[in-house]
Write an enzyme that holds these catalytic residues in place. Structure first.
Site, PDB file in Angstrom:
ATOM      1  N   LYS A  87     -18.233   4.283   8.723  1.00 27.44           N
ATOM      2  CA  LYS A  87     -17.895   3.249   9.406  1.00 27.44           C
ATOM      3  C   LYS A  87     -19.204   2.391  10.236  1.00 27.44           C
ATOM      4  O   LYS A  87     -19.706   2.519  10.147  1.00 27.44           O
ATOM      5  CB  LYS A  87     -17.066   4.666  10.515  1.00 27.44           C
ATOM      6  CG  LYS A  87     -16.318   3.284  11.740  1.00 27.44           C
ATOM      7  CD  LYS A  87     -15.822   3.998  12.262  1.00 27.44           C
ATOM      8  CE  LYS A  87     -15.203   3.018  13.590  1.00 27.44           C
ATOM      9  NZ  LYS A  87     -14.162   3.205  14.594  1.00 27.44           N
TER      10      LYS A  87
ATOM     11  N   GLU B  58      -6.691   3.128  19.111  1.00 25.10           N
ATOM     12  CA  GLU B  58      -5.749   4.797  19.583  1.00 25.10           C
ATOM     13  C   GLU B  58      -4.607   4.648  18.864  1.00 25.10           C
ATOM     14  O   GLU B  58      -3.923   4.842  18.904  1.00 25.10           O
ATOM     15  CB  GLU B  58      -6.087   5.360  20.942  1.00 25.10           C
ATOM     16  CG  GLU B  58      -6.545   5.180  21.801  1.00 25.10           C
ATOM     17  CD  GLU B  58      -7.854   5.940  21.254  1.00 25.10           C
ATOM     18  OE1 GLU B  58      -7.853   7.632  21.175  1.00 25.10           O
ATOM     19  OE2 GLU B  58      -9.312   6.351  21.691  1.00 25.10           O
TER      20      GLU B  58
END
Length: 207
Positions: free
Chosen positions: A33, A13
């Site tokens: 990803k 985050e």
């Protein structure tokens, strides 16, 4: 010759997904990803695709999509999957490729391998550093972990409100190129990402 940009962070985050979108937009690069853990219906790949406005970028499927939002090694165990780097193949492309990691560099994939082992020595690494108490230590440790693996093409993008003393310390001690800083924006959309892409493009090409 096409380049690979590996986007990692000093933790979770910290802004890797937004940075991935900015780099893909700036270079009209493809995006991948390798490992997604949890949030499969609103994955980081989906988020990046919504933020990138150019029509050239291709968005490749995850090599491994895990159901539980946990560290990959634990999520893979829950799903009954044997997660190994030898089974993760990079997509073939003639364009630059943005690769977004999961969490930080030392997040385990299994009992022996970590996220950092996905990075090639030829990759250009973008380290995302978000300002918080302890972030200098976490950033310098991440830089040290990369350099100890022979990975020295490193650029840093700061995330959050400006903190000159923190940024100066990291730049001096880490000895890496600073690409720029992302402000504490109220929101991110295609236009905001495009503005940062134009701002960072030149420095991204200089790493």
């Amino acid at each position: 010759m096409p380049k690979s940009y590996f986007i990692t962070g000093i933790g979770t985050e910290v802004g890797k997904t937004v940075v991935s979108a900015i780099v893909a937009e700036a270079l009209k690069a493809d995006y991948w990803k390798p490992i997604q853990a949890g949030d499969l219906e609103n994955s980081d790949s989906h988020k990046v695709k919504k933020l990138v406005s150019n029509k050239d970028s291709v968005f490749f499927k995850n090599a491994c999509a895990l159901n539980t939002p946990m560290s990959p090694h634990a999520a893979a165990e829950i799903d009954g999957i044997k997660l190994q780097i030898k089974n993760i193949k990079r997509p073939e492309t003639e364009k630059d490729l943005v690769i977004e990691g999961a969490g930080g560099l030392m997040v385990p994939l299994n009992a022996k391998e970590v996220i950092a082992d996905l990075i090639s020595k030829e990759d250009l690494v973008i380290l995302v550093s978000r300002h918080y108490l302890g972030s200098i230590n976490h950033t310098l440790l991440s830089i040290e972990a990369l350099k100890s693996r022979g990975i020295d093409k490193i650029g840093i993008i700061f995330s959050g409100d400006e903190h000159p003393t923190t940024e100066a310390a990291i730049k001096k001690l880490g000895k890496v190129k600073v690409v720029g800083r992302i402000e504490e924006e109220p929101y991110f959309d295609e236009m905001v990402v495009k503005e940062y892409a134009e701002k960072f493009r030149k420095r991204l090409c200089e790493i």
